[in-house]
Design a protein around this motif. Sequence first.
Motif, PDB file in Angstrom:
ATOM      1  N   ASP A 262       0.807  -1.228   0.000  1.00 49.49           N
ATOM      2  CA  ASP A 262       0.000   0.000   0.000  1.00 49.49           C
ATOM      3  C   ASP A 262       0.837   1.273   0.000  1.00 49.49           C
ATOM      4  O   ASP A 262       0.401   2.281  -0.556  1.00 49.49           O
ATOM      5  CB  ASP A 262      -0.932  -0.018   1.215  1.00 49.49           C
ATOM      6  N   ALA A 263       1.992   1.240   0.646  1.00 47.02           N
ATOM      7  CA  ALA A 263       2.774   2.480   0.725  1.00 47.02           C
ATOM      8  C   ALA A 263       4.251   2.168   0.850  1.00 47.02           C
ATOM      9  O   ALA A 263       4.641   1.125   1.382  1.00 47.02           O
ATOM     10  CB  ALA A 263       2.322   3.304   1.927  1.00 47.02           C
ATOM     11  N   TRP A 264       5.070   3.081   0.323  1.00 43.98           N
ATOM     12  CA  TRP A 264       6.525   2.950   0.491  1.00 43.98           C
ATOM     13  C   TRP A 264       7.048   4.315   0.930  1.00 43.98           C
ATOM     14  O   TRP A 264       7.017   5.277   0.166  1.00 43.98           O
ATOM     15  CB  TRP A 264       7.186   2.515  -0.825  1.00 43.98           C
ATOM     16  N   LEU A 265       7.475   4.368   2.186  1.00 42.68           N
ATOM     17  CA  LEU A 265       8.076   5.604   2.687  1.00 42.68           C
ATOM     18  C   LEU A 265       9.469   5.757   2.086  1.00 42.68           C
ATOM     19  O   LEU A 265      10.325   4.894   2.267  1.00 42.68           O
ATOM     20  CB  LEU A 265       8.201   5.553   4.221  1.00 42.68           C
ATOM     21  N   CYS A 266       9.704   6.841   1.363  1.00 42.26           N
ATOM     22  CA  CYS A 266      11.047   7.147   0.860  1.00 42.26           C
ATOM     23  C   CYS A 266      11.433   8.501   1.414  1.00 42.26           C
ATOM     24  O   CYS A 266      10.663   9.463   1.328  1.00 42.26           O
ATOM     25  CB  CYS A 266      11.065   7.207  -0.661  1.00 42.26           C
ATOM     26  N   SER A 267      12.651   8.600   1.950  1.00 41.44           N
ATOM     27  CA  SER A 267      13.046   9.838   2.611  1.00 41.44           C
ATOM     28  C   SER A 267      13.296  10.983   1.650  1.00 41.44           C
ATOM     29  O   SER A 267      13.248  12.139   2.052  1.00 41.44           O
ATOM     30  CB  SER A 267      14.303   9.612   3.464  1.00 41.44           C
ATOM     31  N   ASN A 268      13.620  10.672   0.395  1.00 40.97           N
ATOM     32  CA  ASN A 268      13.837  11.792  -0.545  1.00 40.97           C
ATOM     33  C   ASN A 268      13.531  11.353  -1.971  1.00 40.97           C
ATOM     34  O   ASN A 268      13.174  10.192  -2.229  1.00 40.97           O
ATOM     35  CB  ASN A 268      15.272  12.338  -0.426  1.00 40.97           C
ATOM     36  N   SER A 270      15.592  11.140  -4.694  1.00 40.33           N
ATOM     37  CA  SER A 270      16.493  10.244  -5.429  1.00 40.33           C
ATOM     38  C   SER A 270      16.207   8.788  -5.069  1.00 40.33           C
ATOM     39  O   SER A 270      16.258   7.904  -5.937  1.00 40.33           O
ATOM     40  CB  SER A 270      17.970  10.597  -5.184  1.00 40.33           C
ATOM     41  N   THR A 271      15.869   8.530  -3.815  1.00 38.54           N
ATOM     42  CA  THR A 271      15.527   7.149  -3.436  1.00 38.54           C
ATOM     43  C   THR A 271      14.124   6.794  -3.945  1.00 38.54           C
ATOM     44  O   THR A 271      13.888   5.657  -4.393  1.00 38.54           O
ATOM     45  CB  THR A 271      15.615   6.952  -1.910  1.00 38.54           C
ATOM     46  N   ALA A 272      13.212   7.777  -3.921  1.00 31.19           N
ATOM     47  CA  ALA A 272      11.847   7.521  -4.434  1.00 31.19           C
ATOM     48  C   ALA A 272      11.897   7.154  -5.914  1.00 31.19           C
ATOM     49  O   ALA A 272      11.104   6.322  -6.379  1.00 31.19           O
ATOM     50  CB  ALA A 272      10.969   8.749  -4.225  1.00 31.19           C
ATOM     51  N   LEU A 273      12.832   7.738  -6.620  1.00 33.14           N
ATOM     52  CA  LEU A 273      12.952   7.447  -8.053  1.00 33.14           C
ATOM     53  C   LEU A 273      13.282   5.969  -8.268  1.00 33.14           C
ATOM     54  O   LEU A 273      12.697   5.301  -9.120  1.00 33.14           O
ATOM     55  CB  LEU A 273      14.056   8.331  -8.643  1.00 33.14           C
ATOM     56  N   GLY A 274      14.230   5.453  -7.467  1.00 32.68           N
ATOM     57  CA  GLY A 274      14.604   4.043  -7.571  1.00 32.68           C
ATOM     58  C   GLY A 274      13.446   3.133  -7.185  1.00 32.68           C
ATOM     59  O   GLY A 274      13.140   2.142  -7.872  1.00 32.68           O
ATOM     60  N   VAL A 275      12.777   3.473  -6.088  1.00 32.18           N
ATOM     61  CA  VAL A 275      11.659   2.644  -5.615  1.00 32.18           C
ATOM     62  C   VAL A 275      10.536   2.658  -6.656  1.00 32.18           C
ATOM     63  O   VAL A 275       9.958   1.609  -6.977  1.00 32.18           O
ATOM     64  CB  VAL A 275      11.171   3.140  -4.230  1.00 32.18           C
ATOM     65  N   SER A 276      10.246   3.819  -7.216  1.00 32.67           N
ATOM     66  CA  SER A 276       9.168   3.904  -8.225  1.00 32.67           C
ATOM     67  C   SER A 276       9.506   3.076  -9.458  1.00 32.67           C
ATOM     68  O   SER A 276       8.632   2.431 -10.048  1.00 32.67           O
ATOM     69  CB  SER A 276       8.937   5.360  -8.653  1.00 32.67           C
ATOM     70  N   GLN A 277      10.782   3.111  -9.827  1.00 32.59           N
ATOM     71  CA  GLN A 277      11.201   2.302 -10.987  1.00 32.59           C
ATOM     72  C   GLN A 277      10.961   0.827 -10.710  1.00 32.59           C
ATOM     73  O   GLN A 277      10.468   0.097 -11.558  1.00 32.59           O
ATOM     74  CB  GLN A 277      12.695   2.513 -11.223  1.00 32.59           C
ATOM     75  N   ALA A 278      11.313   0.392  -9.491  1.00 31.79           N
ATOM     76  CA  ALA A 278      11.109  -1.015  -9.123  1.00 31.79           C
ATOM     77  C   ALA A 278       9.625  -1.361  -9.108  1.00 31.79           C
ATOM     78  O   ALA A 278       9.216  -2.439  -9.556  1.00 31.79           O
ATOM     79  CB  ALA A 278      11.732  -1.286  -7.752  1.00 31.79           C
ATOM     80  N   LEU A 279       8.807  -0.433  -8.599  1.00 38.99           N
ATOM     81  CA  LEU A 279       7.363  -0.706  -8.553  1.00 38.99           C
ATOM     82  C   LEU A 279       6.812  -0.835  -9.967  1.00 38.99           C
ATOM     83  O   LEU A 279       5.958  -1.689 -10.230  1.00 38.99           O
ATOM     84  CB  LEU A 279       6.639   0.429  -7.815  1.00 38.99           C
ATOM     85  N   THR A 280       7.307   0.000 -10.867  1.00 39.85           N
ATOM     86  CA  THR A 280       6.825  -0.054 -12.250  1.00 39.85           C
ATOM     87  C   THR A 280       7.221  -1.368 -12.916  1.00 39.85           C
ATOM     88  O   THR A 280       6.424  -1.998 -13.612  1.00 39.85           O
ATOM     89  CB  THR A 280       7.411   1.136 -13.054  1.00 39.85           C
ATOM     90  N   SER A 281       8.453  -1.820 -12.646  1.00 39.82           N
ATOM     91  CA  SER A 281       8.926  -3.012 -13.369  1.00 39.82           C
ATOM     92  C   SER A 281       8.658  -4.328 -12.628  1.00 39.82           C
ATOM     93  O   SER A 281       8.474  -5.357 -13.259  1.00 39.82           O
ATOM     94  CB  SER A 281      10.428  -2.894 -13.652  1.00 39.82           C
ATOM     95  N   THR A 288      -2.425   1.524  -6.894  1.00 40.93           N
ATOM     96  CA  THR A 288      -1.425   2.588  -6.839  1.00 40.93           C
ATOM     97  C   THR A 288      -0.782   2.568  -5.461  1.00 40.93           C
ATOM     98  O   THR A 288      -1.479   2.641  -4.447  1.00 40.93           O
ATOM     99  CB  THR A 288      -2.095   3.966  -7.068  1.00 40.93           C
ATOM    100  N   VAL A 289       0.536   2.445  -5.448  1.00 39.25           N
ATOM    101  CA  VAL A 289       1.258   2.414  -4.174  1.00 39.25           C
ATOM    102  C   VAL A 289       1.625   3.850  -3.799  1.00 39.25           C
ATOM    103  O   VAL A 289       2.169   4.591  -4.629  1.00 39.25           O
ATOM    104  CB  VAL A 289       2.540   1.550  -4.290  1.00 39.25           C
ATOM    105  N   ILE A 290       1.334   4.242  -2.560  1.00 38.11           N
ATOM    106  CA  ILE A 290       1.708   5.594  -2.110  1.00 38.11           C
ATOM    107  C   ILE A 290       3.225   5.646  -1.950  1.00 38.11           C
ATOM    108  O   ILE A 290       3.818   4.801  -1.276  1.00 38.11           O
ATOM    109  CB  ILE A 290       1.035   5.896  -0.749  1.00 38.11           C
ATOM    110  N   VAL A 291       3.850   6.617  -2.598  1.00 41.29           N
ATOM    111  CA  VAL A 291       5.307   6.785  -2.493  1.00 41.29           C
ATOM    112  C   VAL A 291       5.586   8.224  -2.080  1.00 41.29           C
ATOM    113  O   VAL A 291       5.078   9.161  -2.703  1.00 41.29           O
ATOM    114  CB  VAL A 291       6.005   6.475  -3.840  1.00 41.29           C
ATOM    115  N   THR A 292       6.386   8.393  -1.024  1.00 40.11           N
ATOM    116  CA  THR A 292       6.741   9.741  -0.566  1.00 40.11           C
ATOM    117  C   THR A 292       8.113  10.139  -1.120  1.00 40.11           C
ATOM    118  O   THR A 292       8.860   9.297  -1.623  1.00 40.11           O
ATOM    119  CB  THR A 292       6.793   9.811   0.966  1.00 40.11           C
ATOM    120  N   GLY A 293       8.425  11.415  -0.997  1.00 38.47           N
ATOM    121  CA  GLY A 293       9.733  11.897  -1.434  1.00 38.47           C
ATOM    122  C   GLY A 293      10.048  13.229  -0.780  1.00 38.47           C
ATOM    123  O   GLY A 293       9.361  13.674   0.131  1.00 38.47           O
ATOM    124  N   GLN A 294      11.114  13.835  -1.266  1.00 36.72           N
ATOM    125  CA  GLN A 294      11.554  15.116  -0.726  1.00 36.72           C
ATOM    126  C   GLN A 294      12.450  15.802  -1.752  1.00 36.72           C
ATOM    127  O   GLN A 294      13.330  15.138  -2.309  1.00 36.72           O
ATOM    128  CB  GLN A 294      12.378  14.877   0.565  1.00 36.72           C
TER     129      GLN A 294
END
Length: 400
Positions: A262-268, A270-281, A288-294
């Motif tokens: 349901d959600a992936w806490l990402c502190s910023n 650049s890390t959210a970008l990697g996590v989102s890429q993994a979620l997409t692939s 839709t998974v909630i993804v945070t960033g900064q």
Amino acid sequence: MKRKLISALLCGAMAATMLAGCGSSSSDSSSTADSGSATTSESGTTADSGSTGGATGTGKIGISMPTQSLERWNRDGSYLDEQFQAAGYETIVTYSDNDSSRQVNDIQNMLAEDVDLLIVAAIDGEALNTAMNEAADAGVSVIAYDRLILNDAVSYYVSFDNYSVGTLQGQYIVDALDLENAGDKTYNIELTAGDPADNNAPYFFNGAMDVLQPYIDAGTLVVPSGQTDFDTVATAQWSTDTALERAQNILGSYYADGTQLDAWLCSNDSTALGVSQALTSDYAGSNTVIVTGQDGDEANLKNIVDGIQSMTVYKNVSDEAVATLALSEAILNGETIDASMADNLGVECSYDDTSYETSDGNPCPSFLLVPTVITADNLQDLVDTGLYTMGDDGYLSAVQ
Ligand code: BGC
């Protein structure tokens, strides 16, 4: 009210001087690169180096940024460079390619060039002792910029309220999943934190976890990977690739059977970008998974428009430069610097002389700016800062 007015006036004046400064100096203060000599940008105070009418500052400022590989530091470096030059100062700007020993070297070179003040965003808050001790010996004040340096040579700290960056991320997840009204329903979450060498990273993570932990304790939030402690979820150098790889492993190990995330806490971002890429692939689910960033990095803002990332905590680094310039001028002019200075830095910020210690029992007087939440619903707020434009496609670009 008064602070807002001062801020507006100061920003207006800054914008005017920045324009004048940029127009006359852009070719001299050439853009900098992570490779090449330690002092990668240097420019003087002559008429064509940004010192235009009304600029009163005298002195040389060393500006040491961590890397150009993470988007925001390019912005910080150039805002600081432009604003100090517009105010009449000479500047030396370096980027140290995320290499601590190179950052020590870069700062030593600045000291050899007789800088009057150092502004340092540390790669590793614990690895700059040699350079910091030399700054102290030379009587050069140091402002820790954005990231605290754990050395008592640091005179002041200018940053955002790092803990509240984390609480905003945590609260966003709580609200988006409506955890207050979850009843018996449970939700799955995973966590990605920042670089353990960066003093900010635990603040972000702890802020978020202080909001999320009660729901984990109550069983409303579940972390299927079981990875919840900072050291396990940290990401060296805030690397997108490292975050991507860890996310792929977690998705492969704990979600390949169709378990919903349901959600992936990402502190910023650049890390959210990697996590989102993994979620997409690599994510099998269709929700839709909630993804945070900064930060408000361009690629992440695009992902927010496309519904791939949910939010980013925005920190206006032009304001951070405005505050740093005002504080620097006060230091160089020998003014008394206390809590009242927070009203004179030209941007909304608070004074904190307890939370950040450069060594045990040695709190560093800190000026902390206010972060804000950006989602698909308020992207216009970024455009309104004048620092982003929105294209016809709805995507945002940072103004160069
Ligand atoms: C900054 C963040 C940034 C991170 C990686 C932190 O110290 O506060 O804004 O995302 O470094 O560059």
